[in-house]
Motif scaffolding. Structure first.
Motif, PDB file in Angstrom:
ATOM      1  N   ALA A 276      49.317  -0.402  -3.022  1.00 52.87           N
ATOM      2  CA  ALA A 276      48.242  -1.384  -2.875  1.00 52.87           C
ATOM      3  C   ALA A 276      48.797  -2.801  -2.853  1.00 52.87           C
ATOM      4  N   ASP A 277      49.757  -3.097  -3.709  1.00 50.48           N
ATOM      5  CA  ASP A 277      50.363  -4.433  -3.743  1.00 50.48           C
ATOM      6  C   ASP A 277      51.071  -4.753  -2.428  1.00 50.48           C
ATOM      7  N   ILE A 278      51.750  -3.745  -1.858  1.00 48.06           N
ATOM      8  CA  ILE A 278      52.443  -3.957  -0.587  1.00 48.06           C
ATOM      9  C   ILE A 278      51.441  -4.262   0.517  1.00 48.06           C
ATOM     10  N   LYS A 279      50.343  -3.507   0.571  1.00 46.88           N
ATOM     11  CA  LYS A 279      49.331  -3.750   1.597  1.00 46.88           C
ATOM     12  C   LYS A 279      48.734  -5.148   1.469  1.00 46.88           C
ATOM     13  N   LEU A 280      48.504  -5.576   0.226  1.00 41.16           N
ATOM     14  CA  LEU A 280      47.879  -6.879   0.008  1.00 41.16           C
ATOM     15  C   LEU A 280      48.833  -8.026   0.300  1.00 41.16           C
ATOM     16  N   THR A 281      50.038  -7.979  -0.263  1.00 36.44           N
ATOM     17  CA  THR A 281      50.946  -9.128  -0.202  1.00 36.44           C
ATOM     18  C   THR A 281      51.725  -9.222   1.111  1.00 36.44           C
ATOM     19  N   ILE A 282      52.070  -8.072   1.687  1.00 41.60           N
ATOM     20  CA  ILE A 282      52.879  -8.098   2.906  1.00 41.60           C
ATOM     21  C   ILE A 282      52.018  -8.018   4.164  1.00 41.60           C
ATOM     22  N   PHE A 283      51.034  -7.121   4.155  1.00 37.88           N
ATOM     23  CA  PHE A 283      50.243  -6.900   5.357  1.00 37.88           C
ATOM     24  C   PHE A 283      48.861  -7.565   5.307  1.00 37.88           C
ATOM     25  N   SER A 284      48.499  -8.140   4.160  1.00 32.35           N
ATOM     26  CA  SER A 284      47.210  -8.830   3.989  1.00 32.35           C
ATOM     27  C   SER A 284      46.033  -7.953   4.399  1.00 32.35           C
ATOM     28  N   THR A 285      46.106  -6.682   4.030  1.00 33.62           N
ATOM     29  CA  THR A 285      45.028  -5.745   4.301  1.00 33.62           C
ATOM     30  C   THR A 285      44.555  -5.110   3.001  1.00 33.62           C
ATOM     31  N   SER A 286      43.306  -4.676   2.990  1.00 32.28           N
ATOM     32  CA  SER A 286      42.728  -4.109   1.774  1.00 32.28           C
ATOM     33  C   SER A 286      43.196  -2.666   1.579  1.00 32.28           C
ATOM     34  N   PRO A 287      43.605  -2.301   0.363  1.00 36.56           N
ATOM     35  CA  PRO A 287      43.966  -0.911   0.083  1.00 36.56           C
ATOM     36  C   PRO A 287      42.755   0.016   0.016  1.00 36.56           C
ATOM     37  N   SER A 288      41.555  -0.548  -0.044  1.00 37.55           N
ATOM     38  CA  SER A 288      40.340   0.247  -0.157  1.00 37.55           C
ATOM     39  C   SER A 288      39.437  -0.005   1.040  1.00 37.55           C
ATOM     40  N   SER A 289      38.936   1.075   1.641  1.00 35.26           N
ATOM     41  CA  SER A 289      38.020   0.929   2.773  1.00 35.26           C
ATOM     42  C   SER A 289      36.693   0.304   2.358  1.00 35.26           C
ATOM     43  N   SER A 290      36.398   0.310   1.057  1.00 34.74           N
ATOM     44  CA  SER A 290      35.127  -0.223   0.563  1.00 34.74           C
ATOM     45  C   SER A 290      35.205  -1.693   0.154  1.00 34.74           C
ATOM     46  N   VAL A 291      36.405  -2.262   0.179  1.00 37.16           N
ATOM     47  CA  VAL A 291      36.580  -3.645  -0.266  1.00 37.16           C
ATOM     48  C   VAL A 291      37.087  -4.502   0.886  1.00 37.16           C
ATOM     49  N   LEU A 292      36.373  -5.585   1.175  1.00 32.36           N
ATOM     50  CA  LEU A 292      36.773  -6.531   2.212  1.00 32.36           C
ATOM     51  C   LEU A 292      37.426  -7.741   1.562  1.00 32.36           C
TER      52      LEU A 292
END
Length: 358
Positions: free
Chosen positions: A77-93
């Motif tokens: 989740a941290d990698i998705k947020l910090t590197i790719f700027s995408t949400s790890p959860s489909s329910s969270v924008l």
């Protein structure tokens, strides 16, 4: 080279099996994350007659108890947020300025984005069905000589739309909730409130919703309670900043992300004597029914038929009602058990269409 890759793959597989066997006895202690809000899968009993069910059940059990599952998920989740700027959860924008928003359709929890983009409309039959339901509930309250208010709490995305992701384009600022409220105004004699316009007046002065949660905070709840009480002739003072204190907060949307990345948010609390001393009991051991007892003068009693949004109104309502009962199962029959002075039938905006299934 191919031989080396096969050997490396085999060694990694053996390493995984050995680590799983060695760490399995300790895996329950770090198997769940705060944001999952669920029980772990139980180990199924083997059955040849139901092998397919056993296979899928055991896979769920195995996945739940992989050592360091939560830690690995948090890292992902941290990698998705910090590197790719995408949400790890489909329910969270991921919104601007650390605002998080709820896309509830993926959680089968209403449809916040349909409300936001403004494409959906109720049919005439659906409008009539909702009106008939509200009339029925209002007539039931009238049998006990208790007034009823129908309250709709706006979705967060409609109040703080400027922080929403640009990928969500609003086709219309007029949505099906406004369509319903217009219909109710013309066809039923029930005090009804949709708080969007009222909250928009105050949003720049106060933070009315949590950045990291689906709900409004106590200030938003204050404004909602104030509007309800004004309909029954109870005047509520304006918000006085000296009665508000703040603390750090992390909400349900943050927990859904499952990350360790820090998101700043604030919790607001009222510090006046009445709002700060409210006792609560939950006879059924959960949030389906709650009884609040306050230090309000007099013996006025309030019944709220609602959802989790009603909780933030309690500190304000508790200044005027000594007893407040909150039921989330639409049990209007509670009116037969106590002499209530008011019923608030509350729904967050994304739940209003559920009335059609009542």
């Amino acid at each position: 080279m191919k031989k080396f890759c096969r050997i490396l793959t085999f060694c990694l597989f053996i390493l995984f099996l050995v680590s799983y066997i060695l760490l399995r006895p300790f895996s329950a202690s770090f198997a769940t994350a705060e944001g999952e809000n669920r029980d772990l899968a139980e180990r199924p009993a083997f059955s040849l007659s139901a092998y397919e069910e056993f296979s899928s059940a055991y896979e769920a059990y195995f996945n739940d108890y992989i050592p360091f599952r939560v830690q690995l998920n948090s890292l992902f989740a941290d990698i998705k947020l910090t590197i790719f700027s995408t949400s790890p959860s489909s329910s969270v924008l991921l919104g601007d300025d650390n605002w998080l928003f709820y896309d509830s359709q993926y959680a089968n929890d209403g449809d916040t984005m349909a409300d936001y983009v403004g494409e959906k409309r109720y049919s005439e039959d659906e409008l009539q069905a909702i009106a008939e339901h509200l009339n029925s509930m209002n007539n039931y309250c009238a049998e006990y000589d208790v007034p009823m208010i129908f309250l709709v709490c706006p979705n967060k995305s409609l109040i703080y739309s400027e922080y929403m992701p640009n990928s969500y384009i609003r086709h219309s600022t007029f949505n099906q909730t406004e369509q319903l409220m217009d219909y109710l105004q013309e066809n039923v004699d029930i005090p009804s409130l949709y708080l969007r316009d009222e909250l928009l007046k105050y949003k720049d002065k106060y933070q009315l919703y949590y950045k990291t949660d689906t709900h409004w905070n106590l200030i938003g709840g204050y404004l909602g309670a104030k509007e309800c009480l004004s309909l029954v002739g109870i005047e509520v003072d304006d918000i006085d900043e000296k009665y508000i204190e703040t603390s750090m907060f992390k909400g349900d949307l943050y927990n859904m992300l499952g990350c360790t990345v820090s998101y700043s948010d604030l919790e607001f609390n009222f510090t006046d004597e009445v709002s700060s001393h409210i006792a609560v009991s939950r006879p059924y051991g959960d949030n389906s029914y709650s009884e609040y007892r306050t230090q309000a003068q007099g013996d006025m009693k309030l019944l709220i038929i609602g959802d989790s949004f009603s909780e933030s109104m309690i500190p304000t309502l508790g200044r005027y009602f000594s007893e407040i009962d909150v039921d989330r199962n639409q049990r209007f029959q509670l009116l037969a058990e106590k002499d209530y002075d008011l019923v608030i039938y509350e729904k967050v905006e994304r739940y209003v269409p559920r009335i059609l299934g009542s």
